[in-house]
Enzyme design. Structure first.
Site, PDB file in Angstrom:
ATOM      1  N   ASP A 140      -0.616   3.149  -1.075  1.00  0.00           N
ATOM      2  CA  ASP A 140       0.098   3.835   0.014  1.00  0.00           C
ATOM      3  C   ASP A 140      -0.913   4.521   0.938  1.00  0.00           C
ATOM      4  OD1 ASP A 140      -0.650   5.720  -1.915  1.00  0.00           O
ATOM      5  OD2 ASP A 140       1.069   7.032  -1.517  1.00  0.00           O
TER       6      ASP A 140
ATOM      7  N   THR B 275      -2.067   2.728  -6.811  1.00  0.00           N
ATOM      8  CA  THR B 275      -2.620   4.003  -6.340  1.00  0.00           C
ATOM      9  C   THR B 275      -1.604   4.816  -5.538  1.00  0.00           C
ATOM     10  OG1 THR B 275      -3.565   3.020  -4.333  1.00  0.00           O
ATOM     11  CG2 THR B 275      -4.959   3.062  -6.310  1.00  0.00           C
TER      12      THR B 275
ATOM     13  N   ASN C 122       1.976  11.204  -6.963  1.00  0.00           N
ATOM     14  CA  ASN C 122       2.466   9.829  -7.076  1.00  0.00           C
ATOM     15  C   ASN C 122       3.647   9.726  -8.037  1.00  0.00           C
ATOM     16  OD1 ASN C 122       0.607   8.787  -5.266  1.00  0.00           O
ATOM     17  ND2 ASN C 122      -0.819   8.089  -6.843  1.00  0.00           N
TER      18      ASN C 122
ATOM     19  N   ASP D 297      -7.696   8.080  -6.082  1.00  0.00           N
ATOM     20  CA  ASP D 297      -7.471   6.642  -6.202  1.00  0.00           C
ATOM     21  C   ASP D 297      -8.738   5.840  -6.495  1.00  0.00           C
ATOM     22  OD1 ASP D 297      -4.833   7.230  -5.710  1.00  0.00           O
ATOM     23  OD2 ASP D 297      -4.918   6.719  -3.586  1.00  0.00           O
TER      24      ASP D 297
END
Length: 318
Positions: A10, A124, A166, A241
């Site tokens: 993202d 991620t 996340n 990430d």
């Protein structure tokens, strides 16, 4: 043989840096990029993925858009961290490529089905796309070598006192993935907060003479002040990430342990918390390889090495 991977992301500043590490690594064969809503809206994360592949001269990699929102909840984004575009103040080139006509789930399923060997999924962002994939195509689970994800934490959160962003965005999807039986490796906040880039290391990145390293340095210009002024008190910018890619490239830099992990989906105060059975009190069999520590100096050396691989000629050729 390079390890085949699909990156579901993202983008997002730290997603962009993870992509920069992966896309010229000879150890990895990036089969596709799929995008999720999270750090920014689905339209912006897709646009950023296309722009990043154009910047990094990997227009050969197919890109597909994923779910526009979490499974059961309204979308929460992190504009205060990643800026109004998701890329801070960094201006990406106009994309030279268009996304695939089919969805992220369809693209991943097709690649898993036709690959001569199982594929590693690197996640991620929120896990919405991967939860949908597992629900719609359970027969493809054996075709997934492993899911390596940035999410959760042993203790504490960054979206709430206990939840990492996340996982918090789509806790139901994360719980589906964690209980799926697919091999899992988790890079949570406990390890990603150890993988920070100091201001002087950002200057070392800026000194690398290629457009990708220059873009990463510009991203760090936006990213660093938030960490340096944060109550958490980190001396640099956490590379959340990129830890997923670092583990694939150099697993020896990490310590880990096998533990059972679940996600709280109903708690009033604990929604999105990853419950890690660190003392093995639940009686549940371990389902996740939890990364616990990282050799930060080794990580920085790896990051610098990845960024030096982008040596472009003036005519734009690799």
């Amino acid at each position: 043989m390079p390890r085949p991977i699909i990156i579901d992301c993202d983008p997002g500043l730290d997603d962009a840096i993870a992509l920069a590490m992966a896309l010229r690594a000879p150890q990895l064969d990036v089969k596709a990029i799929t995008t999720s809503a999270g750090n920014q809206t689905p339209e912006k994360t897709l646009h950023n993925a296309l722009g990043l592949l154009t910047l990094m001269q990997r227009e050969d990699i197919p890109v597909a858009a994923g779910a526009a929102k979490p499974l059961l909840r309204e979308l929460v984004i992190a504009e205060h961290i990643h800026g109004s575009t998701g890329m801070g103040h960094t201006r990406l080139p106009t994309p030279d490529i268009r996304p695939a006509l089919h969805s992220a789930v369809e693209l991943i399923a097709g690649l898993l089905r036709t690959s001569p060997e199982p594929i590693t999924l690197v996640v991620t962002g929120p896990m919405t796309n991967i939860a949908l994939l597992l629900a719609q195509h359970p027969e493809l689970k054996p075709r997934i070598e492993r899911i390596v994800f940035m999410g959760g934490a042993l203790h504490g959160g960054n979206a709430t006192p206990v939840a990492e962003f996340n996982i918090y965005v789509d806790p139901e999807a994360a719980e589906m993935v964690l209980q799926s039986g697919v091999p899992l490796t988790m890079a949570g906040l406990n390890v990603t907060h150890q993988a920070f880039v100091l201001p002087q290391e950002a200057e070392r990145i800026r000194a690398i003479a290629n457009p990708v390293a220059q873009a990463v340095a510009e991203m760090l210009d936006f990213y660093l002040p938030m960490y340096l002024n944060h109550p958490r008190g980190l001396p640099g910018a956490a590379m959340h990430d990129p830890c997923t890619i670092a583990w694939l490239l150099a697993p020896h830099l990490f310590d880990s342990r096998e533990r059972w992990v679940g996600v709280e989906t109903k708690g009033e105060y604990t929604l999105g918390q990853t419950v890690v059975d660190d003392l093995q009190q639940s009686g549940n069999a371990p389902n996740v390889q939890v990364l616990t520590d990282i050799d930060r100096d080794g990580f920085i050396a790896l990051l610098l090495d990845c960024l030096t691989r982008y040596s472009f000629h003036q005519n734009g050729e690799k």
